[in-house]
Design an enzyme around this catalytic site. Structure first.
Site, PDB file in Angstrom:
ATOM      1  N   HIS A  72       4.804  12.767  -4.458  1.00  0.00           N
ATOM      2  CA  HIS A  72       3.535  12.854  -5.190  1.00  0.00           C
ATOM      3  C   HIS A  72       2.386  12.644  -4.206  1.00  0.00           C
ATOM      4  O   HIS A  72       2.604  12.231  -3.066  1.00  0.00           O
ATOM      5  CB  HIS A  72       3.490  11.875  -6.373  1.00  0.00           C
ATOM      6  N   TYR A 200      -2.878   3.880 -12.406  1.00  0.00           N
ATOM      7  CA  TYR A 200      -3.294   2.481 -12.528  1.00  0.00           C
ATOM      8  C   TYR A 200      -4.354   2.399 -13.624  1.00  0.00           C
ATOM      9  O   TYR A 200      -5.220   3.266 -13.708  1.00  0.00           O
ATOM     10  CB  TYR A 200      -3.931   1.996 -11.229  1.00  0.00           C
ATOM     11  N   PRO A 292       2.289  -6.727  -5.488  1.00  0.00           N
ATOM     12  CA  PRO A 292       2.864  -5.384  -5.569  1.00  0.00           C
ATOM     13  C   PRO A 292       1.825  -4.265  -5.660  1.00  0.00           C
ATOM     14  O   PRO A 292       2.149  -3.111  -5.373  1.00  0.00           O
ATOM     15  CB  PRO A 292       3.717  -5.431  -6.840  1.00  0.00           C
ATOM     16  N   LYS A 296       3.051  -1.933  -1.023  1.00  0.00           N
ATOM     17  CA  LYS A 296       3.071  -1.973   0.446  1.00  0.00           C
ATOM     18  C   LYS A 296       4.250  -2.759   1.024  1.00  0.00           C
ATOM     19  O   LYS A 296       4.578  -2.612   2.210  1.00  0.00           O
ATOM     20  CB  LYS A 296       1.762  -2.594   0.967  1.00  0.00           C
ATOM     21  N   TYR A 384      -4.660   3.424   1.413  1.00  0.00           N
ATOM     22  CA  TYR A 384      -3.518   3.498   0.490  1.00  0.00           C
ATOM     23  C   TYR A 384      -2.349   4.225   1.162  1.00  0.00           C
ATOM     24  O   TYR A 384      -1.184   3.901   0.941  1.00  0.00           O
ATOM     25  CB  TYR A 384      -3.965   4.222  -0.782  1.00  0.00           C
TER      26      TYR A 384
HETATM   27  C1  PHB Z   1       6.371   0.726  -8.336  1.00  0.00           C
HETATM   28  O1  PHB Z   1       6.746   1.859  -8.644  1.00  0.00           O
HETATM   29  O2  PHB Z   1       7.143  -0.253  -8.408  1.00  0.00           O
HETATM   30  C2  PHB Z   1       4.971   0.545  -7.884  1.00  0.00           C
HETATM   31  C3  PHB Z   1       4.162   1.658  -7.711  1.00  0.00           C
HETATM   32  C4  PHB Z   1       2.855   1.493  -7.280  1.00  0.00           C
HETATM   33  C5  PHB Z   1       2.373   0.229  -7.063  1.00  0.00           C
HETATM   34  C6  PHB Z   1       3.187  -0.880  -7.223  1.00  0.00           C
HETATM   35  C7  PHB Z   1       4.493  -0.721  -7.639  1.00  0.00           C
HETATM   36  O3  PHB Z   1       1.097   0.056  -6.662  1.00  0.00           O
END
Ligand code: PHB
Ligand code: APR
Length: 395
Positions: A72, A200, A292, A296, A384
């Site tokens: 993605h 998000y 999380p 990272k 990012y």
């Molecule tokens: C995850 O898929 O566990 C995940 C994805 C993006 C994030 C944090 C965790 O920013």
């Protein structure tokens, strides 16, 4: 027993290090205190930066990731009452991400260990480091009821945040930097098709995240208070709350179904400096933890291990300690970049219980700025995406 590098911890950092060292002709033994099944059962991160993807491919661990992973291009941000926006990392930087679970990477690493009959000792208990400041350190441990001794030249501490390796650095040498956040994430895995992008959400009810592991496996999270009990969150309540935190058009596209895993994780930032003491080198969660947000943690473990394997290979190939001497500083540059990014994203996207009206307005302004400014989007895309790995002589 004898080896060149004793690796403490058989998580992703430890096993990837042993794989890369093997390819460079350097011998190692991995000591892991859990059983293989226990290590394998952990459900954790799942978004790989382009640098991580490239490294896994180049060391022969990319086949299944390329078959089953989900590429993605960036991250979508939805926030209360406003039009959502997309940070397009591919457009800005030509880099992509791969959704591929740490669980699967761990399986791939175990399979690679089997293929080369690697020395990985599971259920190694009471692992104790000796003489890390001397030229000939050793490690003792108990396996199948027997006390054992492993002599080595270097020790790689890859034993996660709660491991023993970091504790071998004297208190007057170790500097610790920590931030604990006043909330956690309640996460579920479900065998349902994910949204096409990671989304998000910043909402008055709290943060939410829609993520993925594969085209048929979704991962979702909700910001929850620290005293939250999983028993109070049956699936139905989870889905209802999740949808309430997304704008209608996104909520309507979320496919719900029974969860196959549910857990709560607290959020914390932590960095230990230096990442080397004597013959001991720390890598991965043993040296640092990120919240999380931004995914990272695993990517940092991979970059540490890349730098460390390159430095050890160079030492054994040329006799030069130059790269080993630069390891801590080089790894920490990338660590702090990601620690800062995940701290920034955590602040940007969560609702803090103690935030004032001023804090709230500042957060809204920051989101609005990101939504409307291509320069701000480029800057976030760069962070990012994760910094590129440094060349041996530095950036
Ligand atoms: C995850 O898929 O566990 C995940 C994805 C993006 C994030 C944090 C965790 O920013
Ligand atoms: N002796 C031997 N092994 C130990 C000890 C010990 N005293 N303490 C911990 N371990 C093992 C753990 O059982 C675990 O398997 O060390 C391993 C550490 O693995 P992780 O915690 O997964 O850490 P790491 O390999 O650095 O992986 C990086 O990325 O997504 C993030 O936090 C997530 O685990 C992930 C990390």
């Amino acid at each position: 027993m004898k080896t060149q590098v004793a690796i403490i911890g058989g998580g992703p950092a430890g096993l990837l290090l042993s794989h890369l060292l093997h390819q460079a002709g350097v011998d190692s033994v991995v000591l892991e205190h859990r059983s293989r099944a226990q290590v394998q059962s952990r459900i954790r991160a799942g978004v790989l930066e382009q640098g991580t993807v490239d490294l896994l491919r180049s060391c022969g661990l990319g086949d299944r990731m390329d078959r089953e992973g989900h590429p993605h291009d960036g991250m979508q941000v939805a926030w209360a009452g406003q039009e959502s926006f997309f940070i397009d990392v591919r457009k800005h930087l030509g880099k992509r991400f791969m959704a591929y679970g740490q669980t699967q990477i761990q399986e791939d690493l175990h399979a690679a260990c089997d293929a080369r009959s690697a020395r990985v000792i599971h259920e190694a208990l009471d692992v104790t480091l000796h003489g890390v400041e001397s030229a000939n350190p050793h490690v003792t441990f108990v396996h199948a009821g027997q006390e054992q001794r492993l002599d080595c030249q270097f020790i790689a501490g890859c034993d996660g945040f709660h491991g023993v390796s970091r504790k071998a650095i004297p208190a007057n040498v170790l500097r610790e930097f920590e931030k604990v956040y006043p909330f956690g994430w309640l996460g579920i895995l479900s065998e349902t098709p994910p949204l096409p992008d990671i989304v998000y959400a910043n909402h008055p009810r709290g943060f939410a995240l829609a993520s993925m592991r594969s085209p048929t496996l979704s991962r979702y999270y909700l910001q929850v208070p620290l005293d939250t009990r999983i028993e109070d969150w049956p699936d139905e309540r989870f889905w209802q709350e999740l949808k309430a935190r997304y704008p209608r058009e996104i909520a309507d596209r979320i496919v719900t179904g029974p969860s196959i895993e549910k857990s709560i994780a607290p959020l914390r930032s932590y960095v230990a400096e230096p990442m080397r003491h004597g013959q001991l080198f720390l890598a991965g969660d043993a040296a640092h933890i990120v919240p999380p947000t931004g995914a990272k943690g695993l990517n940092l473990a991979v970059s540490d291990v890349f730098y460390l394997s390159r430095a050890l290979a160079d030492f054994y190939g040329t006799g030069s300690p130059f790269l080993l001497d630069g390891y801590s500083d080089m790894a920490l540059r990338r660590v702090w970049a990601s620690v800062r990014t995940s701290w920034y994203l955590t602040n940007l996207l969560h609702r803090f219980p103690d935030s004032t009206a001023f804090d709230q307005r500042a957060q809204e302004h920051e989101l609005e700025y990101l939504r409307s400014s291509p320069s701000a989007q480029l800057a976030l895309a760069e962070q990012y995406a994760g910094l590129p790995f440094e060349a041996p002589g530095g950036a």
